[in-house]
Design a protein around this motif. Structure first.
Motif, PDB file in Angstrom:
ATOM      1  N   GLY A  15       0.580  -1.367   0.200  1.00  0.00           N
ATOM      2  CA  GLY A  15      -0.135  -0.227   0.094  1.00  0.00           C
ATOM      3  C   GLY A  15       1.189   1.430  -0.007  1.00  0.00           C
ATOM      4  O   GLY A  15       0.122   2.615  -0.382  1.00  0.00           O
ATOM      5  N   GLY A  16       1.943   1.965   0.333  1.00  0.00           N
ATOM      6  CA  GLY A  16       2.915   2.193   0.618  1.00  0.00           C
ATOM      7  C   GLY A  16       3.207   2.548  -0.658  1.00  0.00           C
ATOM      8  O   GLY A  16       2.671   2.733  -2.251  1.00  0.00           O
ATOM      9  N   SER A  17       4.166   3.976  -1.424  1.00  0.00           N
ATOM     10  CA  SER A  17       5.414   4.211  -2.348  1.00  0.00           C
ATOM     11  C   SER A  17       6.255   4.931  -1.959  1.00  0.00           C
ATOM     12  O   SER A  17       6.866   4.569  -1.905  1.00  0.00           O
ATOM     13  CB  SER A  17       4.173   6.006  -2.537  1.00  0.00           C
ATOM     14  OG  SER A  17       2.591   5.268  -2.577  1.00  0.00           O
ATOM     15  N   LEU A  18       6.615   4.610  -3.807  1.00  0.00           N
ATOM     16  CA  LEU A  18       8.470   4.902  -3.335  1.00  0.00           C
ATOM     17  C   LEU A  18       8.385   6.110  -5.415  1.00  0.00           C
ATOM     18  O   LEU A  18       7.399   5.579  -6.284  1.00  0.00           O
ATOM     19  CB  LEU A  18       9.027   3.447  -3.972  1.00  0.00           C
ATOM     20  CG  LEU A  18       9.582   2.879  -2.656  1.00  0.00           C
ATOM     21  CD1 LEU A  18       9.788   1.367  -3.245  1.00  0.00           C
ATOM     22  CD2 LEU A  18      10.076   3.720  -1.989  1.00  0.00           C
ATOM     23  N   GLY A  65      -2.875   2.975 -13.639  1.00  0.00           N
ATOM     24  CA  GLY A  65      -3.729   3.178 -12.196  1.00  0.00           C
ATOM     25  C   GLY A  65      -3.347   3.172 -11.048  1.00  0.00           C
ATOM     26  O   GLY A  65      -3.122   4.334 -10.259  1.00  0.00           O
ATOM     27  N   ARG A  66      -2.111   2.846 -11.160  1.00  0.00           N
ATOM     28  CA  ARG A  66      -1.084   3.174  -9.467  1.00  0.00           C
ATOM     29  C   ARG A  66       0.472   3.755  -9.748  1.00  0.00           C
ATOM     30  O   ARG A  66       1.444   4.128  -9.355  1.00  0.00           O
ATOM     31  CB  ARG A  66      -0.667   1.734  -9.542  1.00  0.00           C
ATOM     32  CG  ARG A  66      -2.138   0.191  -8.907  1.00  0.00           C
ATOM     33  CD  ARG A  66      -1.559  -1.076  -7.844  1.00  0.00           C
ATOM     34  NE  ARG A  66      -0.947  -1.492  -8.949  1.00  0.00           N
ATOM     35  CZ  ARG A  66       0.503  -2.293  -8.549  1.00  0.00           C
ATOM     36  NH1 ARG A  66       0.585  -2.080  -7.596  1.00  0.00           N
ATOM     37  NH2 ARG A  66       1.010  -2.827  -9.921  1.00  0.00           N
ATOM     38  N   PHE A  67       0.850   3.160 -11.071  1.00  0.00           N
ATOM     39  CA  PHE A  67       2.119   3.940 -11.886  1.00  0.00           C
ATOM     40  C   PHE A  67       2.223   5.232 -12.483  1.00  0.00           C
ATOM     41  O   PHE A  67       1.434   5.090 -13.384  1.00  0.00           O
ATOM     42  CB  PHE A  67       3.359   2.686 -12.191  1.00  0.00           C
ATOM     43  CG  PHE A  67       3.729   1.525 -10.997  1.00  0.00           C
ATOM     44  CD1 PHE A  67       3.450   1.317 -10.378  1.00  0.00           C
ATOM     45  CD2 PHE A  67       4.797   1.123 -11.445  1.00  0.00           C
ATOM     46  CE1 PHE A  67       3.118   0.095  -8.625  1.00  0.00           C
ATOM     47  CE2 PHE A  67       5.143  -0.286 -10.342  1.00  0.00           C
ATOM     48  CZ  PHE A  67       4.634  -0.553  -9.514  1.00  0.00           C
ATOM     49  N   THR A  68       3.103   6.119 -12.013  1.00  0.00           N
ATOM     50  CA  THR A  68       3.191   7.311 -13.127  1.00  0.00           C
ATOM     51  C   THR A  68       4.240   7.560 -13.786  1.00  0.00           C
ATOM     52  O   THR A  68       5.163   7.530 -12.955  1.00  0.00           O
ATOM     53  CB  THR A  68       2.859   8.330 -13.010  1.00  0.00           C
ATOM     54  OG1 THR A  68       1.210   7.958 -12.046  1.00  0.00           O
ATOM     55  CG2 THR A  68       2.954   9.403 -13.562  1.00  0.00           C
ATOM     56  N   ILE A  69       5.154   7.231 -15.279  1.00  0.00           N
ATOM     57  CA  ILE A  69       6.218   7.646 -15.925  1.00  0.00           C
ATOM     58  C   ILE A  69       5.715   9.140 -16.214  1.00  0.00           C
ATOM     59  O   ILE A  69       4.792   9.379 -16.701  1.00  0.00           O
ATOM     60  CB  ILE A  69       6.452   6.567 -16.732  1.00  0.00           C
ATOM     61  CG1 ILE A  69       8.184   7.097 -16.960  1.00  0.00           C
ATOM     62  CG2 ILE A  69       5.299   7.123 -18.106  1.00  0.00           C
ATOM     63  CD1 ILE A  69       7.758   5.721 -18.460  1.00  0.00           C
ATOM     64  N   ASN A  83       2.847   3.618  -6.687  1.00  0.00           N
ATOM     65  CA  ASN A  83       1.442   4.266  -5.566  1.00  0.00           C
ATOM     66  C   ASN A  83       0.868   2.393  -5.431  1.00  0.00           C
ATOM     67  O   ASN A  83       1.001   1.891  -6.131  1.00  0.00           O
ATOM     68  CB  ASN A  83       1.271   4.945  -5.492  1.00  0.00           C
ATOM     69  CG  ASN A  83       1.471   6.479  -5.689  1.00  0.00           C
ATOM     70  OD1 ASN A  83       2.297   6.864  -5.216  1.00  0.00           O
ATOM     71  ND2 ASN A  83       0.418   7.246  -6.578  1.00  0.00           N
ATOM     72  N   SER A  84       0.538   2.443  -3.933  1.00  0.00           N
ATOM     73  CA  SER A  84      -0.348   1.411  -4.021  1.00  0.00           C
ATOM     74  C   SER A  84       0.244   0.141  -4.589  1.00  0.00           C
ATOM     75  O   SER A  84       0.241  -1.293  -4.695  1.00  0.00           O
ATOM     76  CB  SER A  84      -1.670   0.999  -5.485  1.00  0.00           C
ATOM     77  OG  SER A  84      -2.197   2.114  -4.448  1.00  0.00           O
ATOM     78  N   LYS A  86       2.259  -3.265  -3.950  1.00  0.00           N
ATOM     79  CA  LYS A  86       1.948  -5.010  -3.401  1.00  0.00           C
ATOM     80  C   LYS A  86       3.194  -5.350  -3.682  1.00  0.00           C
ATOM     81  O   LYS A  86       3.859  -5.362  -4.487  1.00  0.00           O
ATOM     82  CB  LYS A  86       0.636  -5.313  -4.971  1.00  0.00           C
ATOM     83  CG  LYS A  86      -0.068  -4.657  -5.470  1.00  0.00           C
ATOM     84  CD  LYS A  86      -1.122  -5.126  -6.255  1.00  0.00           C
ATOM     85  CE  LYS A  86      -2.205  -4.367  -7.166  1.00  0.00           C
ATOM     86  NZ  LYS A  86      -2.735  -4.808  -7.594  1.00  0.00           N
ATOM     87  N   PRO A  87       2.635  -6.564  -2.459  1.00  0.00           N
ATOM     88  CA  PRO A  87       4.404  -7.651  -2.956  1.00  0.00           C
ATOM     89  C   PRO A  87       4.614  -8.392  -4.479  1.00  0.00           C
ATOM     90  O   PRO A  87       5.946  -8.397  -4.445  1.00  0.00           O
ATOM     91  CB  PRO A  87       3.353  -8.781  -2.154  1.00  0.00           C
ATOM     92  CG  PRO A  87       2.602  -8.008  -0.573  1.00  0.00           C
ATOM     93  CD  PRO A  87       2.128  -7.051  -2.012  1.00  0.00           C
ATOM     94  N   GLU A  88       3.713  -8.762  -5.209  1.00  0.00           N
ATOM     95  CA  GLU A  88       4.337  -8.282  -6.516  1.00  0.00           C
ATOM     96  C   GLU A  88       5.099  -7.838  -7.158  1.00  0.00           C
ATOM     97  O   GLU A  88       5.224  -7.839  -8.372  1.00  0.00           O
ATOM     98  CB  GLU A  88       3.090  -9.872  -6.790  1.00  0.00           C
ATOM     99  CG  GLU A  88       2.032  -8.719  -7.342  1.00  0.00           C
ATOM    100  CD  GLU A  88       0.595  -8.434  -6.708  1.00  0.00           C
ATOM    101  OE1 GLU A  88       0.718  -8.728  -4.790  1.00  0.00           O
ATOM    102  OE2 GLU A  88      -0.574  -8.763  -6.366  1.00  0.00           O
ATOM    103  N   ASP A  89       4.989  -6.471  -6.639  1.00  0.00           N
ATOM    104  CA  ASP A  89       5.571  -5.939  -7.505  1.00  0.00           C
ATOM    105  C   ASP A  89       7.540  -5.545  -6.663  1.00  0.00           C
ATOM    106  O   ASP A  89       8.078  -4.943  -7.396  1.00  0.00           O
ATOM    107  CB  ASP A  89       5.025  -4.139  -6.569  1.00  0.00           C
ATOM    108  CG  ASP A  89       4.291  -3.683  -7.681  1.00  0.00           C
ATOM    109  OD1 ASP A  89       2.786  -3.354  -6.637  1.00  0.00           O
ATOM    110  OD2 ASP A  89       3.597  -4.333  -8.929  1.00  0.00           O
ATOM    111  N   THR A  90       7.696  -6.356  -6.082  1.00  0.00           N
ATOM    112  CA  THR A  90       8.821  -6.495  -5.682  1.00  0.00           C
ATOM    113  C   THR A  90       9.753  -7.211  -6.931  1.00  0.00           C
ATOM    114  O   THR A  90       9.518  -8.499  -7.520  1.00  0.00           O
ATOM    115  CB  THR A  90       8.568  -7.933  -4.258  1.00  0.00           C
ATOM    116  OG1 THR A  90       8.158  -7.617  -4.112  1.00  0.00           O
ATOM    117  CG2 THR A  90      10.404  -8.291  -4.282  1.00  0.00           C
ATOM    118  N   ALA A  91      10.683  -6.778  -7.219  1.00  0.00           N
ATOM    119  CA  ALA A  91      11.887  -6.533  -8.553  1.00  0.00           C
ATOM    120  C   ALA A  91      12.846  -6.067  -8.332  1.00  0.00           C
ATOM    121  O   ALA A  91      12.326  -4.730  -7.473  1.00  0.00           O
ATOM    122  CB  ALA A  91      10.730  -6.448  -9.733  1.00  0.00           C
ATOM    123  N   VAL A  92      13.694  -6.689  -8.777  1.00  0.00           N
ATOM    124  CA  VAL A  92      15.015  -5.325  -9.425  1.00  0.00           C
ATOM    125  C   VAL A  92      13.962  -4.670 -10.439  1.00  0.00           C
ATOM    126  O   VAL A  92      13.579  -4.371 -11.577  1.00  0.00           O
ATOM    127  CB  VAL A  92      16.147  -5.629  -9.826  1.00  0.00           C
ATOM    128  CG1 VAL A  92      17.279  -4.949 -10.030  1.00  0.00           C
ATOM    129  CG2 VAL A  92      16.790  -6.522  -8.868  1.00  0.00           C
TER     130      VAL A  92
END
Length: 115
Positions: A15-18, A65-69, A83-84, A86-92
Motif C-alpha cells: 500500500g505504500g509508495s516509492l 492506474g498505480r504507477f506514473t512515468i 503507488n499502492s 503490492k508484494p508482487e511489485d517486488t523486483a529489480v
C-alpha cells in the motif's frame, strides 16, 4: 560517458509508495523514448512503462492506474512514481533507452514490498 543511473528503491509496506529516478548522462532524454522494466524473482524482465519523446506514455496492465512515468528534461531525469504497491511489485527495476542502435541499461534498483 553515456550512462543511466537508477535510484530510489528500497523496502516499503504493501500500500505504500516509492519514486524511482533514472538520471541520464551523455544523452538528451527529451529526444529519447525512455522505458522502465522490472525483473521479478525467477521471472523474465518485463516492460512496465515507457514515455516517448512527445510525452505519450504506455503502461503494462499490471501497473496501470498505480504507477506514473514522467520526465524532467531540465534535469535529464526520468521518474517512476509507484503507488499502492503490492508484494508482487517486488523486483529489480531498470531504466532503458536505445542509443546508437544498442540497448542502454542502468544498473537497476531493488524494490521490496513486504509487511
Amino acid at each position: 560517458q553515456v550512462q543511466l543511473v537508477e535510484s530510489g528503491g528500497g523496502l516499503v509496506q504493501p500500500g505504500g509508495s516509492l519514486r524511482l529516478s533514472c538520471a541520464a548522462s551523455g544523452i538528451n532524454i527529451s529526444l529519447q523514448t525512455m522505458l522502465w522494466y522490472r525483473q521479478r524473482p525467477e521471472k523474465q524482465r518485463e516492460l512496465i512503462a515507457d514515455i516517448f519523446s512527445d510525452g505519450v506514455t504506455y503502461y503494462a496492465d499490471s501497473v496501470k492506474g498505480r504507477f506514473t512515468i514522467s520526465r524532467d528534461n531540465a534535469k535529464n531525469t526520468m521518474y517512476l512514481q509507484m503507488n499502492s504497491l503490492k508484494p508482487e511489485d517486488t523486483a529489480v527495476y531498470y531504466c532503458n533507452t536505445a542509443y546508437n542502435s544498442k540497448d542502454l541499461w542502468g544498473q537497476g534498483t531493488q524494490v521490496t514490498v513486504s509487511p
